[in-house]
Write an enzyme that holds these catalytic residues in place. Structure first.
Site, PDB file in Angstrom:
ATOM      1  N   SER A 144      41.783  32.626  31.343  1.00  0.00           N
ATOM      2  CA  SER A 144      42.828  33.645  31.482  1.00  0.00           C
ATOM      3  C   SER A 144      44.116  33.161  30.836  1.00  0.00           C
ATOM      4  O   SER A 144      44.372  31.951  30.776  1.00  0.00           O
ATOM      5  CB  SER A 144      43.101  33.915  32.965  1.00  0.00           C
ATOM      6  OG  SER A 144      44.199  34.785  33.123  1.00  0.00           O
ATOM      7  N   TYR A 157      44.727  30.387  41.503  1.00  0.00           N
ATOM      8  CA  TYR A 157      44.110  31.077  40.355  1.00  0.00           C
ATOM      9  C   TYR A 157      44.555  30.451  39.039  1.00  0.00           C
ATOM     10  O   TYR A 157      43.734  30.123  38.180  1.00  0.00           O
ATOM     11  CB  TYR A 157      44.469  32.564  40.388  1.00  0.00           C
ATOM     12  CG  TYR A 157      43.843  33.361  39.258  1.00  0.00           C
ATOM     13  CD1 TYR A 157      42.477  33.619  39.241  1.00  0.00           C
ATOM     14  CD2 TYR A 157      44.618  33.854  38.204  1.00  0.00           C
ATOM     15  CE1 TYR A 157      41.898  34.345  38.210  1.00  0.00           C
ATOM     16  CE2 TYR A 157      44.048  34.577  37.169  1.00  0.00           C
ATOM     17  CZ  TYR A 157      42.683  34.822  37.183  1.00  0.00           C
ATOM     18  OH  TYR A 157      42.108  35.532  36.154  1.00  0.00           O
TER      19      TYR A 157
HETATM   20  N1  LIG Z   1      40.573  41.879  34.388  1.00  0.00           N
HETATM   21  C1  LIG Z   1      41.600  41.141  34.008  1.00  0.00           C
HETATM   22  O1  LIG Z   1      42.710  41.663  33.840  1.00  0.00           O
HETATM   23  C2  LIG Z   1      41.435  39.666  33.732  1.00  0.00           C
HETATM   24  C3  LIG Z   1      42.489  38.981  33.116  1.00  0.00           C
HETATM   25  C4  LIG Z   1      42.342  37.615  32.878  1.00  0.00           C
HETATM   26  C5  LIG Z   1      41.180  36.957  33.212  1.00  0.00           C
HETATM   27  N2  LIG Z   1      40.162  37.659  33.812  1.00  0.00           N
HETATM   28  C6  LIG Z   1      38.954  36.898  34.196  1.00  0.00           C
HETATM   29  O2  LIG Z   1      37.811  37.560  33.686  1.00  0.00           O
HETATM   30  C7  LIG Z   1      36.726  37.462  34.610  1.00  0.00           C
HETATM   31  C8  LIG Z   1      36.242  38.856  34.979  1.00  0.00           C
HETATM   32  O3  LIG Z   1      37.347  39.607  35.453  1.00  0.00           O
HETATM   33  P1  LIG Z   1      37.168  41.085  36.032  1.00  0.00           P
HETATM   34  O4  LIG Z   1      38.524  41.701  36.133  1.00  0.00           O
HETATM   35  O5  LIG Z   1      36.089  41.791  35.302  1.00  0.00           O
HETATM   36  O6  LIG Z   1      36.698  40.729  37.511  1.00  0.00           O
HETATM   37  P2  LIG Z   1      36.262  41.727  38.683  1.00  0.00           P
HETATM   38  O7  LIG Z   1      36.251  43.139  38.224  1.00  0.00           O
HETATM   39  O8  LIG Z   1      37.089  41.374  39.888  1.00  0.00           O
HETATM   40  O9  LIG Z   1      34.756  41.256  38.949  1.00  0.00           O
HETATM   41  C9  LIG Z   1      34.496  39.974  39.430  1.00  0.00           C
HETATM   42  C10 LIG Z   1      33.008  39.738  39.351  1.00  0.00           C
HETATM   43  O10 LIG Z   1      32.732  38.452  39.935  1.00  0.00           O
HETATM   44  C11 LIG Z   1      31.766  38.621  40.961  1.00  0.00           C
HETATM   45  N3  LIG Z   1      32.051  37.689  42.051  1.00  0.00           N
HETATM   46  C12 LIG Z   1      33.155  37.646  42.827  1.00  0.00           C
HETATM   47  N4  LIG Z   1      33.018  36.683  43.750  1.00  0.00           N
HETATM   48  C13 LIG Z   1      31.813  36.121  43.545  1.00  0.00           C
HETATM   49  C14 LIG Z   1      31.098  35.069  44.177  1.00  0.00           C
HETATM   50  N5  LIG Z   1      31.587  34.418  45.241  1.00  0.00           N
HETATM   51  N6  LIG Z   1      29.875  34.735  43.693  1.00  0.00           N
HETATM   52  C15 LIG Z   1      29.355  35.383  42.635  1.00  0.00           C
HETATM   53  N7  LIG Z   1      29.971  36.375  41.999  1.00  0.00           N
HETATM   54  C16 LIG Z   1      31.196  36.741  42.449  1.00  0.00           C
HETATM   55  C17 LIG Z   1      31.916  40.067  41.422  1.00  0.00           C
HETATM   56  O11 LIG Z   1      30.701  40.575  41.926  1.00  0.00           O
HETATM   57  P3  LIG Z   1      30.289  40.648  43.483  1.00  0.00           P
HETATM   58  O12 LIG Z   1      31.483  41.180  44.217  1.00  0.00           O
HETATM   59  O13 LIG Z   1      29.124  41.578  43.467  1.00  0.00           O
HETATM   60  O14 LIG Z   1      29.920  39.254  43.837  1.00  0.00           O
HETATM   61  C18 LIG Z   1      32.212  40.770  40.102  1.00  0.00           C
HETATM   62  O15 LIG Z   1      31.033  41.053  39.409  1.00  0.00           O
HETATM   63  C19 LIG Z   1      37.262  36.675  35.808  1.00  0.00           C
HETATM   64  O16 LIG Z   1      36.943  35.316  35.676  1.00  0.00           O
HETATM   65  C20 LIG Z   1      38.760  36.869  35.705  1.00  0.00           C
HETATM   66  O17 LIG Z   1      39.484  35.818  36.307  1.00  0.00           O
HETATM   67  C21 LIG Z   1      40.266  38.986  34.088  1.00  0.00           C
END
Ligand SMILES: NC(=O)c1ccc[n+]([C@@H]2O[C@H](COP(=O)([O-])OP(=O)(O)OC[C@H]3O[C@@H](n4cnc5c(N)ncnc54)[C@H](OP(=O)(O)O)[C@@H]3O)[C@@H](O)[C@H]2O)c1
Length: 268
Positions: A144, A157
């Site tokens: 990130s 985080y």
């Molecule tokens: N979206 C953004 O703006 C953004 C920005 C910077 C970085 N990122 C990074 O990109 C990645 C994806 O982001 P996102 O926004 O798509 O995330 P998200 O929509 O919150 O989805 C998170 C995913 O991780 C899974 N997860 C959560 N806790 C878990 C656990 N204990 N064990 C296994 N799986 C788990 C969730 O599925 P379940 O709930 O079914 O387990 C879900 O599929 C993350 O690493 C995030 O930090 C995102």
């Protein structure tokens, strides 16, 4: 050497595939012909996704409902992956908390480290020997822009994402001659859908609609970047601006400003 082409016995693995960027990565990999292993905790959501991808793209999709914050469950998945022909690993699952660490649930903070750090490290270590032996593979790590510098009120985080960012870019340096590509996805804000104006978060309100980028676009440029062994993919203007600011501005100046913004995100 390019990232391995799809083959019947190889699998691309996506963690956190039940929604958001992970679901988009799984969908894009399936559209490119890769059979998959998809993981997250919600097995029923993954099973629906698997059915949709198989129907639409004719690929095999295996579901592993695993809590990656649980060391025993994570080890079981890592052990399985170490024995399989894994062509691509997208170590994507991650969660964030907001607010001062002193006010947050310690168990939740520990689980976040388990997921965001160990969940990446253990799975990479599991698939790496096979990729090295085959002299081919692709590893995409979701870090990130938050991992570029300190963020008060988002401390756990930001620190876990600093690990993801540094680990990914260091690993890429080690593997440059090995045939294995390693790319860091380091976004700023990425959103799945336009929120209801009454429920929009501070970040939603601060960033105008035209500056937001979609998870689908993020997945496409991430996998294109992995194909080219790009060091870091930073999708969209907002993310690029955040990266430049955190890369060049002095930490002592940026940290309190960012801390104030994240204080609002923590509900204060
Ligand atoms: N979206 C953004 O703006 C953004 C920005 C910077 C970085 N990122 C990074 O990109 C990645 C994806 O982001 P996102 O926004 O798509 O995330 P998200 O929509 O919150 O989805 C998170 C995913 O991780 C899974 N997860 C959560 N806790 C878990 C656990 N204990 N064990 C296994 N799986 C788990 C969730 O599925 P379940 O709930 O079914 O387990 C879900 O599929 C993350 O690493 C995030 O930090 C995102």
């Amino acid at each position: 050497m390019p990232v391995p082409a799809p083959s019947p016995d190889s699998r691309a693995v996506v963690t956190g595939a039940s929604q958001g960027i992970g679901e988009a990565l799984a969908t894009e990999l399936a559209a490119r012909g890769h059979s998959l292993i998809v993981t997250a905790r919600r097995g029923e959501v993954l099973t629906d996704l698997a059915a949709r991808l198989t129907e639409r793209y004719g690929v095999t999709v295996e579901v592993r409902a695993v809590d990656l914050a649980d060391p025993a469950a994570r080890t079981a998945l890592a052990d399985e992956l170490a024995e399989r022909n894994i062509s691509i690993l997208c170590a994507n699952a991650g969660t964030a908390t907001f607010g001062p660490v002193a006010n947050l649930d310690p168990a939740g903070e520990r689980a976040q480290v388990q997921l965001n750090v160990q969940g990446v490290h253990d799975l990479v270590l599991a698939v790496l020997p096979g990729m090295v032996a085959r002299k081919a593979g692709g590893i995409l790590i979701s870090g990130s822009a938050a991992g570029n510098s300190p963020i008060p009120n988002n401390a756990t985080y930001a620190a876990t994402k600093a690990f993801a960012n540094t680990f990914s870019e260091s690993l890429r340096g080690e593997l440059k001659q090995s045939g294995i590509h390693v790319t860091l996805l380091a976004p700023g804000p990425v959103r799945t859908e336009v929120p209801d104006p009454n429920e929009a978060s501070l970040v939603d309100r601060l960033i105008p609609d035209f500056l937001w980028i979609s998870v689908e676009h993020t997945a496409q440029i991430s996998l294109d970047g992995l194909e080219r062994n790009k060091m870091r993919v930073v999708p969209g203007l907002t993310s690029k601006a955040m990266s430049v600011a955190s890369g060049y501005a002095p930490r002592a100046i940026v940290t309190p400003i960012v801390g104030l913004v994240y204080k609002k995100l923590g509900g204060d």
